[in-house]
Design a protein around this motif. Structure first.
Motif, short mmCIF file in Angstrom:
data_model
loop_
_atom_site.label_atom_id
_atom_site.label_comp_id
_atom_site.label_asym_id
_atom_site.label_seq_id
_atom_site.Cartn_x
_atom_site.Cartn_y
_atom_site.Cartn_z
N ALA A 222 26.20 40.95 44.60
CA ALA A 222 26.38 41.86 43.31
C ALA A 222 24.73 42.65 43.37
O ALA A 222 24.79 43.91 42.88
CB ALA A 222 26.31 41.07 42.21
N THR A 223 23.83 41.96 43.79
CA THR A 223 22.54 42.54 43.61
C THR A 223 22.45 43.52 44.95
O THR A 223 21.95 44.80 44.64
CB THR A 223 21.36 41.48 44.24
OG1 THR A 223 21.44 40.44 43.12
CG2 THR A 223 19.94 42.37 44.03
N LEU A 224 22.80 43.36 46.23
CA LEU A 224 22.84 44.24 47.18
C LEU A 224 24.02 45.56 46.93
O LEU A 224 23.46 46.58 47.11
CB LEU A 224 23.44 43.40 48.44
CG LEU A 224 22.49 42.54 48.97
CD1 LEU A 224 23.03 41.85 50.24
CD2 LEU A 224 21.09 42.96 49.57
N VAL A 225 24.91 45.12 46.22
CA VAL A 225 25.75 46.26 45.85
C VAL A 225 25.25 47.23 44.97
O VAL A 225 25.29 48.54 45.11
CB VAL A 225 27.27 45.91 45.35
CG1 VAL A 225 27.97 46.90 44.64
CG2 VAL A 225 27.98 44.86 46.45
N ALA B 186 30.23 46.33 49.75
CA ALA B 186 30.73 44.91 49.76
C ALA B 186 31.14 44.46 51.04
O ALA B 186 30.97 43.17 51.39
CB ALA B 186 31.81 44.59 48.49
N GLY B 187 32.36 45.31 51.82
CA GLY B 187 32.75 44.96 52.89
C GLY B 187 31.82 44.93 54.20
O GLY B 187 32.12 44.27 55.21
N THR B 188 30.60 45.40 54.08
CA THR B 188 29.89 45.45 55.26
C THR B 188 28.58 44.78 54.98
O THR B 188 27.48 45.10 55.72
CB THR B 188 29.47 47.26 55.59
OG1 THR B 188 29.01 47.66 54.54
CG2 THR B 188 31.13 47.82 55.77
N ILE B 189 28.27 43.85 54.10
CA ILE B 189 26.88 43.19 53.71
C ILE B 189 26.73 42.22 55.03
O ILE B 189 27.62 41.37 55.36
CB ILE B 189 27.01 42.50 52.61
CG1 ILE B 189 27.00 43.64 51.45
CG2 ILE B 189 25.72 41.71 52.22
CD1 ILE B 189 27.45 42.93 49.89
N PRO B 190 25.71 42.40 55.65
CA PRO B 190 25.19 41.28 56.87
C PRO B 190 25.38 40.19 56.27
O PRO B 190 24.91 39.73 55.31
CB PRO B 190 23.89 42.26 57.08
CG PRO B 190 23.65 43.49 56.64
CD PRO B 190 24.69 43.37 55.50
N MET B 191 25.70 39.20 57.17
CA MET B 191 25.86 37.84 56.85
C MET B 191 24.48 37.03 56.42
O MET B 191 24.28 36.29 55.63
CB MET B 191 26.38 36.91 58.27
CG MET B 191 26.70 35.47 58.01
SD MET B 191 28.05 35.22 56.62
CE MET B 191 29.49 35.75 57.66
N PRO C 291 18.58 43.74 62.00
CA PRO C 291 18.29 45.16 61.50
C PRO C 291 19.06 45.84 60.25
O PRO C 291 18.59 46.48 59.76
CB PRO C 291 18.31 45.86 62.70
CG PRO C 291 18.31 44.89 63.83
CD PRO C 291 18.72 43.59 63.26
N ASP C 292 20.31 45.26 60.39
CA ASP C 292 21.41 45.90 59.12
C ASP C 292 20.76 45.21 57.73
O ASP C 292 20.63 45.85 57.06
CB ASP C 292 22.65 45.34 59.35
CG ASP C 292 23.27 45.88 60.77
OD1 ASP C 292 22.71 47.04 60.86
OD2 ASP C 292 24.24 45.46 61.14
N TYR C 293 20.17 44.00 57.84
CA TYR C 293 19.67 43.66 56.63
C TYR C 293 18.48 44.43 56.11
O TYR C 293 18.27 44.56 54.80
CB TYR C 293 19.50 41.87 56.55
CG TYR C 293 18.91 41.46 55.17
CD1 TYR C 293 19.40 41.80 54.11
CD2 TYR C 293 18.24 40.14 55.16
CE1 TYR C 293 18.76 41.35 52.91
CE2 TYR C 293 17.77 39.60 54.26
CZ TYR C 293 17.85 39.99 53.16
OH TYR C 293 17.80 39.61 51.80
N ALA C 294 17.62 44.59 57.30
CA ALA C 294 16.48 45.11 56.92
C ALA C 294 16.73 46.53 56.36
O ALA C 294 15.93 47.27 55.57
CB ALA C 294 15.32 45.36 58.12
N ALA C 295 17.51 47.21 56.98
CA ALA C 295 17.98 48.63 56.58
C ALA C 295 18.58 48.69 55.21
O ALA C 295 18.16 49.72 54.65
CB ALA C 295 19.08 49.30 57.50
#
Length: 217
Positions: free
Chosen positions: A115-118, A124-129, A145-149
């Protein structure tokens, strides 16, 4: 009987000294000479002071910094020895959460993180694991890199700098697979945050900041 025991005992002593003392000390010595940075704990130093290790993550909480993975490490509550309190990235220990897939606490925590990331703009469907799962050791120094981005816009807003500047710095600190084959692309959170601080202080371009190992959280 002694004729048989003497050579056996001599071999035990010889190989104990050779394999238990000479070889280990030899490898330590060679490592210290050939790979001094790694042999000494991959310590990051600024102005003669140790500010961390490239192998152990740190607990960054401010929006001005990139955050590492969830750390499930806990320790004794100083106010009540019968209880524990979260002590994320406590380098004196290492542990995972050990929560089962059916754990309500795990589901609630992951749902809250999603919820915080959204809210921060993630889909929601592309949140890094690794942005919603805890570290297996509790001390992981790297994130994807995806999480950092995902965190770049938040960091840029907190520092009042263009998000593109932060993204360029992130790109400069993204490491590829070892030998192009092993592992996954990764970003060392401590190194990135140290370079981010250096960039803010010096006003230098991202390309030059990637050479600086400075500051602390």
């Amino acid at each position: 009987m002694l004729t048989h025991l003497r050579p056996a005992f001599s071999l035990v002593v010889l190989f104990t000294l050779l394999l238990g003392l000479v070889f280990p000390l030899g490898f330590v010595g060679v490592g210290a000479v050939v790979f001094p940075f790694q042999a000494n704990g991959s310590l990051i130093v600024r102005d003669g002071k140790q500010v961390g290790s490239a192998l152990i993550g740190e607990n960054f909480t401010s929006d001005r910094f990139f955050h590492g993975r969830e750390s499930a490490i806990s320790g004794t509550d100083p106010k009540d020895a019968s209880k524990t309190v979260p002590t994320p990235y406590d380098a004196s220990t290492s542990t995972a959460s050990n929560l089962a897939p059916t754990s309500k606490a795990l589901h609630d925590r992951v749902a809250g993180d999603v919820a915080t990331l959204v809210k921060q703009g993630a889909t929601a469907g592309t949140i890094p694991m690794d942005s919603v799962t805890s570290s297996g050791s509790g001390l992981d120094p790297d994130i994807s890199p995806d999480y950092a981005a995902l965190q770049a816009p938040v960091v840029a807003a907190a520092r009042h700098v263009p998000v593109e500047t932060v993204r360029q710095l992130l790109a400069a600190h993204t490491q590829g697979r070892m030998l192009g084959v092993f592992g996954e692309p990764r970003v060392n959170v401590l190194r990135l945050n140290l370079a981010l601080e250096s960039l803010s202080r010096s006003g230098a371009a991202p390309g030059s900041a990637n050479k600086v190992q400075t500051s602390s959280n």
